[in-house]
Design a protein around this motif. Structure first.
Motif, PDB file in Angstrom:
ATOM      1  N   PRO A   1       0.927  -1.287  -0.384  1.00  0.00           N
ATOM      2  CA  PRO A   1       0.170   0.175  -0.161  1.00  0.00           C
ATOM      3  C   PRO A   1       0.808   0.900   0.377  1.00  0.00           C
ATOM      4  CG  PRO A   1      -1.145  -1.063   1.847  1.00  0.00           C
ATOM      5  CD  PRO A   1       0.182  -2.561   0.950  1.00  0.00           C
ATOM      6  N   THR A   2       1.270   1.148   0.659  1.00  0.00           N
ATOM      7  CA  THR A   2       2.872   2.729   0.469  1.00  0.00           C
ATOM      8  C   THR A   2       3.433   2.847  -0.794  1.00  0.00           C
ATOM      9  OG1 THR A   2       3.299   1.997   2.724  1.00  0.00           O
ATOM     10  CG2 THR A   2       4.324   3.831   1.925  1.00  0.00           C
ATOM     11  N   VAL A   3       4.101   1.742  -1.674  1.00  0.00           N
ATOM     12  CA  VAL A   3       4.695   1.609  -2.592  1.00  0.00           C
ATOM     13  C   VAL A   3       3.163   2.201  -3.406  1.00  0.00           C
ATOM     14  CG1 VAL A   3       5.886   0.872  -4.693  1.00  0.00           C
ATOM     15  CG2 VAL A   3       6.335   0.459  -2.056  1.00  0.00           C
ATOM     16  N   LEU A   4       2.106   2.227  -3.304  1.00  0.00           N
ATOM     17  CA  LEU A   4       1.352   2.153  -4.040  1.00  0.00           C
ATOM     18  C   LEU A   4       1.049   3.293  -3.896  1.00  0.00           C
ATOM     19  CD1 LEU A   4      -1.164  -1.122  -4.505  1.00  0.00           C
ATOM     20  CD2 LEU A   4       0.860  -0.192  -6.208  1.00  0.00           C
ATOM     21  N   ARG A   5       0.773   4.459  -2.841  1.00  0.00           N
ATOM     22  CA  ARG A   5       0.748   5.585  -2.620  1.00  0.00           C
ATOM     23  C   ARG A   5       1.384   6.165  -2.947  1.00  0.00           C
ATOM     24  NH1 ARG A   5      -1.354   3.629   2.804  1.00  0.00           N
ATOM     25  NH2 ARG A   5       0.936   4.291   3.333  1.00  0.00           N
ATOM     26  N   THR A   6       2.752   5.973  -2.986  1.00  0.00           N
ATOM     27  CA  THR A   6       3.570   6.783  -3.737  1.00  0.00           C
ATOM     28  C   THR A   6       3.906   6.884  -4.972  1.00  0.00           C
ATOM     29  OG1 THR A   6       5.427   5.940  -1.830  1.00  0.00           O
ATOM     30  CG2 THR A   6       6.007   6.506  -3.099  1.00  0.00           C
ATOM     31  N   LEU A   7       3.608   6.038  -5.626  1.00  0.00           N
ATOM     32  CA  LEU A   7       3.652   6.074  -7.302  1.00  0.00           C
ATOM     33  C   LEU A   7       2.169   6.701  -7.680  1.00  0.00           C
ATOM     34  CD1 LEU A   7       4.317   2.275  -8.407  1.00  0.00           C
ATOM     35  CD2 LEU A   7       5.935   4.071  -8.412  1.00  0.00           C
ATOM     36  N   ASN A   8       0.907   6.706  -7.045  1.00  0.00           N
ATOM     37  CA  ASN A   8      -0.192   6.881  -7.055  1.00  0.00           C
ATOM     38  C   ASN A   8       0.450   8.952  -7.408  1.00  0.00           C
ATOM     39  OD1 ASN A   8      -1.312   4.929  -8.088  1.00  0.00           O
ATOM     40  ND2 ASN A   8      -2.992   5.174  -6.118  1.00  0.00           N
ATOM     41  N   GLU A   9       1.292   9.133  -5.591  1.00  0.00           N
ATOM     42  CA  GLU A   9       1.516  10.902  -5.371  1.00  0.00           C
ATOM     43  C   GLU A   9       2.106  11.114  -6.428  1.00  0.00           C
ATOM     44  OE1 GLU A   9       2.473  10.390  -1.845  1.00  0.00           O
ATOM     45  OE2 GLU A   9       0.294  10.064  -0.946  1.00  0.00           O
TER      46      GLU A   9
ATOM     47  N   GLU B   1      -8.446  10.836 -12.041  1.00  0.00           N
ATOM     48  CA  GLU B   1      -9.137   9.749 -12.827  1.00  0.00           C
ATOM     49  C   GLU B   1      -9.011   9.048 -13.864  1.00  0.00           C
ATOM     50  OE1 GLU B   1     -13.141   9.156 -11.653  1.00  0.00           O
ATOM     51  OE2 GLU B   1     -12.927  10.455  -9.738  1.00  0.00           O
ATOM     52  N   THR B   2      -9.287   9.878 -15.437  1.00  0.00           N
ATOM     53  CA  THR B   2      -9.160   9.763 -16.237  1.00  0.00           C
ATOM     54  C   THR B   2      -7.802   9.456 -16.928  1.00  0.00           C
ATOM     55  OG1 THR B   2     -10.878  10.587 -16.662  1.00  0.00           O
ATOM     56  CG2 THR B   2      -9.475  10.303 -18.717  1.00  0.00           C
ATOM     57  N   HIS B   3      -6.937   9.635 -15.794  1.00  0.00           N
ATOM     58  CA  HIS B   3      -5.252  10.097 -16.451  1.00  0.00           C
ATOM     59  C   HIS B   3      -4.615   9.041 -16.029  1.00  0.00           C
ATOM     60  CE1 HIS B   3      -5.096  13.796 -18.971  1.00  0.00           C
ATOM     61  NE2 HIS B   3      -5.614  14.450 -18.321  1.00  0.00           N
ATOM     62  N   THR B   4      -4.686   9.047 -14.663  1.00  0.00           N
ATOM     63  CA  THR B   4      -3.820   7.612 -13.647  1.00  0.00           C
ATOM     64  C   THR B   4      -5.230   6.130 -13.466  1.00  0.00           C
ATOM     65  OG1 THR B   4      -5.764   8.343 -12.092  1.00  0.00           O
ATOM     66  CG2 THR B   4      -3.509   9.346 -12.666  1.00  0.00           C
ATOM     67  N   GLY B   5      -6.448   6.664 -14.423  1.00  0.00           N
ATOM     68  CA  GLY B   5      -7.117   4.979 -13.691  1.00  0.00           C
ATOM     69  C   GLY B   5      -7.851   4.783 -12.734  1.00  0.00           C
ATOM     70  N   LEU B   6      -7.409   5.685 -11.359  1.00  0.00           N
ATOM     71  CA  LEU B   6      -7.372   5.442 -10.284  1.00  0.00           C
ATOM     72  C   LEU B   6      -9.271   5.072  -9.893  1.00  0.00           C
ATOM     73  CD1 LEU B   6      -4.984   7.921  -8.355  1.00  0.00           C
ATOM     74  CD2 LEU B   6      -5.247   5.702  -8.485  1.00  0.00           C
ATOM     75  N   SER B   7      -9.531   5.063  -9.102  1.00  0.00           N
ATOM     76  CA  SER B   7     -11.060   5.585  -8.382  1.00  0.00           C
ATOM     77  C   SER B   7     -10.396   5.942  -8.227  1.00  0.00           C
ATOM     78  CB  SER B   7     -11.301   3.886  -7.273  1.00  0.00           C
ATOM     79  OG  SER B   7     -10.565   4.272  -6.327  1.00  0.00           O
ATOM     80  N   LYS B   8     -12.481   7.221  -8.198  1.00  0.00           N
ATOM     81  CA  LYS B   8     -13.452   8.006  -7.141  1.00  0.00           C
ATOM     82  C   LYS B   8     -12.842   8.117  -6.077  1.00  0.00           C
ATOM     83  CE  LYS B   8     -17.133  11.004  -6.637  1.00  0.00           C
ATOM     84  NZ  LYS B   8     -19.052  10.591  -6.641  1.00  0.00           N
TER      85      LYS B   8
ATOM     86  N   SER C   1      -9.641   6.889  -4.403  1.00  0.00           N
ATOM     87  CA  SER C   1      -8.616   6.565  -4.258  1.00  0.00           C
ATOM     88  C   SER C   1      -7.479   7.619  -4.864  1.00  0.00           C
ATOM     89  CB  SER C   1      -7.318   5.670  -5.635  1.00  0.00           C
ATOM     90  OG  SER C   1      -8.078   4.530  -4.872  1.00  0.00           O
ATOM     91  N   ALA C   2      -8.406   8.961  -5.863  1.00  0.00           N
ATOM     92  CA  ALA C   2      -8.575   9.717  -6.393  1.00  0.00           C
ATOM     93  C   ALA C   2      -8.201  11.203  -5.493  1.00  0.00           C
ATOM     94  CB  ALA C   2      -8.618   9.986  -8.032  1.00  0.00           C
ATOM     95  N   ALA C   3      -9.019  11.266  -4.533  1.00  0.00           N
ATOM     96  CA  ALA C   3      -9.613  12.480  -3.336  1.00  0.00           C
ATOM     97  C   ALA C   3      -9.148  11.536  -2.601  1.00  0.00           C
ATOM     98  CB  ALA C   3     -11.357  12.225  -2.942  1.00  0.00           C
ATOM     99  N   GLU C   4      -8.260  10.807  -2.516  1.00  0.00           N
ATOM    100  CA  GLU C   4      -7.808  10.984  -1.734  1.00  0.00           C
ATOM    101  C   GLU C   4      -5.927  11.546  -1.774  1.00  0.00           C
ATOM    102  OE1 GLU C   4      -5.936   9.332   2.795  1.00  0.00           O
ATOM    103  OE2 GLU C   4      -8.052   9.588   1.720  1.00  0.00           O
ATOM    104  N   VAL C   5      -5.828  10.287  -2.963  1.00  0.00           N
ATOM    105  CA  VAL C   5      -4.364  11.050  -3.408  1.00  0.00           C
ATOM    106  C   VAL C   5      -4.768  13.305  -3.160  1.00  0.00           C
ATOM    107  CG1 VAL C   5      -3.179  11.386  -5.160  1.00  0.00           C
ATOM    108  CG2 VAL C   5      -3.876   9.658  -4.563  1.00  0.00           C
ATOM    109  N   LEU C   6      -5.715  13.416  -3.713  1.00  0.00           N
ATOM    110  CA  LEU C   6      -5.283  15.260  -3.887  1.00  0.00           C
ATOM    111  C   LEU C   6      -5.406  15.326  -2.549  1.00  0.00           C
ATOM    112  CD1 LEU C   6      -8.016  15.437  -6.468  1.00  0.00           C
ATOM    113  CD2 LEU C   6      -5.362  16.372  -5.931  1.00  0.00           C
ATOM    114  N   ARG C   7      -6.423  14.578  -1.586  1.00  0.00           N
ATOM    115  CA  ARG C   7      -5.863  15.281   0.245  1.00  0.00           C
ATOM    116  C   ARG C   7      -4.783  15.481   0.735  1.00  0.00           C
ATOM    117  NH1 ARG C   7      -6.087  13.320   5.138  1.00  0.00           N
ATOM    118  NH2 ARG C   7      -5.894  11.183   4.381  1.00  0.00           N
ATOM    119  N   ARG C   8      -3.666  13.752   0.709  1.00  0.00           N
ATOM    120  CA  ARG C   8      -2.472  13.776   1.432  1.00  0.00           C
ATOM    121  C   ARG C   8      -1.683  14.771   0.423  1.00  0.00           C
ATOM    122  NH1 ARG C   8      -2.180   9.146   3.900  1.00  0.00           N
ATOM    123  NH2 ARG C   8       0.273   9.835   3.024  1.00  0.00           N
ATOM    124  N   LEU C   9      -1.622  15.247  -0.921  1.00  0.00           N
ATOM    125  CA  LEU C   9      -0.794  15.909  -1.525  1.00  0.00           C
ATOM    126  C   LEU C   9      -1.193  17.769  -0.822  1.00  0.00           C
ATOM    127  CD1 LEU C   9      -0.816  15.758  -5.105  1.00  0.00           C
ATOM    128  CD2 LEU C   9       0.586  15.073  -3.799  1.00  0.00           C
TER     129      LEU C   9
END
Length: 384
Positions: free
Chosen positions: A10-18, A37-44, A46-54
């Motif tokens: 999970p930590t590696v995947l979060r790193t790659l997504n960010e 979501e369109t550019h990365t293929g993330l779910s709704k 997961s994309a929201a979580e990435v933006l929150r963390r950034l």
């Protein structure tokens, strides 16, 4: 530590997504969650979580709304420019110009200082550091807080970007040496030397869809930058693009400088030789530098412009025959603005571009501060 992580954890995947989200925001400027979501293929979710963390890490922020065809406007996300600052330094024979930009690409401050010409080695390095400090202060930061400093120089930079192997055009800086002391003073991991024309070429690459082209630089001197298969080509010794020493004929109708044996291209193109060519065509210039305005304006004699294009075409034909680039681009203050005159000898296409040097230096530098930036966001690792 990343070395202890397992692929797919999970930590590696979060790193790659960010990392992917940061690179997309850098490329497009702003994105909605749905576009991420369109550019990365993330779910709704997961994309929201990435933006929150950034956002929590200070790397991204909300930046307005994007109206849609129906329903409420979508929230736009942008890079938080204040998360990092970078500097571009343009070092010429008699001056240094600095531009400081934030992560979003906004130029926050510029500073230009003229060198005295009587400095020692240490004075020269201190002069450059002082110009950097002045520009950083105007941008509301300090030199120590700059994540990357790119120094553009009119010389041959060894692979690795740490040493100059040749810098004839920097003769106005007595005893400056090879600038390696600048890295020692400001932080070797933050300072990178690069040929000035190569930096303009990198900037041009960011705006193109073609992955192979040559940029022909015509300013105080002449140079070129080559991109092959999407990568800048420097050559094994860093001399890639140093075309001023290429021997060519002088194909002009008046004011010919070389005989049948030909001569150096650097003797034909640049402010001084082009000013002499303008004089041969009947243009009276108060100073050699006035040829820049003559080339940019509409008052130049057609025969003069044709001869300028002939010299450029003669110089570009050598690398063109070897590299067969997809297209050519002319840049620099003396570059021909009438691309069609050069395009006749370049069937793959030629266009002109006006690049402000120092501001262009800061653009490639924006790619460098990921090591510092990503350590500020939760669970991220250096994105180089």
């Amino acid at each position: 530590m990343l070395s202890r992580m397992r692929t797919g954890s999970p930590t590696v995947l979060r790193t790659l997504n960010e990392r992917a989200a940061l690179e997309l925001l850098l490329r497009y400027g702003s994105l909605t969650r749905a576009e991420l979501e369109t550019h990365t293929g993330l779910s709704k979710a997961s994309a929201a979580e990435v933006l929150r963390r950034l956002e929590k890490g200070g790397l991204a922020r909300k930046g307005g709304h994007k109206p849609g065809p129906a329903g409420p406007a979508a929230q736009l996300w942008v890079l938080d420019g204040g998360a990092a600052h970078v500097a571009g330094v343009d070092l010429t024979a008699d001056a240094v110009e600095v531009a400081v930009a934030d992560l979003a690409g906004t130029v926050c401050a510029t500073h230009r200082a003229t060198a005295s010409g009587s400095m020692t080695d240490g004075d020269g390095l201190g002069f450059i550091a002082g110009a950097l400090a002045h520009a950083a202060a105007e941008a509301g930061t300090e030199v120590a807080e700059l994540d990357s400093i790119v120094v553009g120089v009119p010389g041959v930079v060894e692979p690795g970007g740490e040493r100059l192997s040749q810098a004839v055009q920097l003769s106005g800086w007595p005893h400056l040496g090879d600038l390696t002391g600048l890295g020692a003073r400001l932080g070797q991991d933050r300072v990178r030397l690069e040929n000035d024309v190569n930096l303009v070429t990198i900037r041009e690459l960011s705006l193109r869809e073609q992955d192979s082209f040559v940029l022909f630089w015509l300013g105080g001197g002449v140079g070129a930058g080559a991109v092959l298969n999407g990568a800048l080509w420097r050559g094994a010794s860093g001399r890639g693009g140093e075309i001023g020493s290429v021997v060519v004929p002088d194909p002009v109708t008046r004011g010919r400088l070389h005989g049948q044996e030909g001569g150096l291209l650097g003797d034909l193109l640049g402010v001084l030789p082009l000013a002499a060519l303008a004089d041969a065509h009947g243009h009276t210039l108060a100073a050699p530098g006035d040829v820049v305005a003559l080339l940019a304006g509409g008052d130049a004699h057609p025969a003069f412009l044709a001869d300028v294009a002939a010299r450029v075409s003669s110089g570009s034909s050598r690398p063109s025959a070897c590299l067969t680039p997809g297209s050519w681009c002319s840049a620099g203050r003396c570059a021909p603005r009438r691309a069609s005159r050069c395009a006749r000898s370049c069937p793959n296409g030629w266009h002109a571009r006006a690049w402000p040097p120092c501001r262009s230096w800061a653009a490639p530098a924006r790619r460098a501060p990921w090591t510092t930036l990503c350590s500020k966001a939760p669970s991220t690792t250096p994105c180089t």
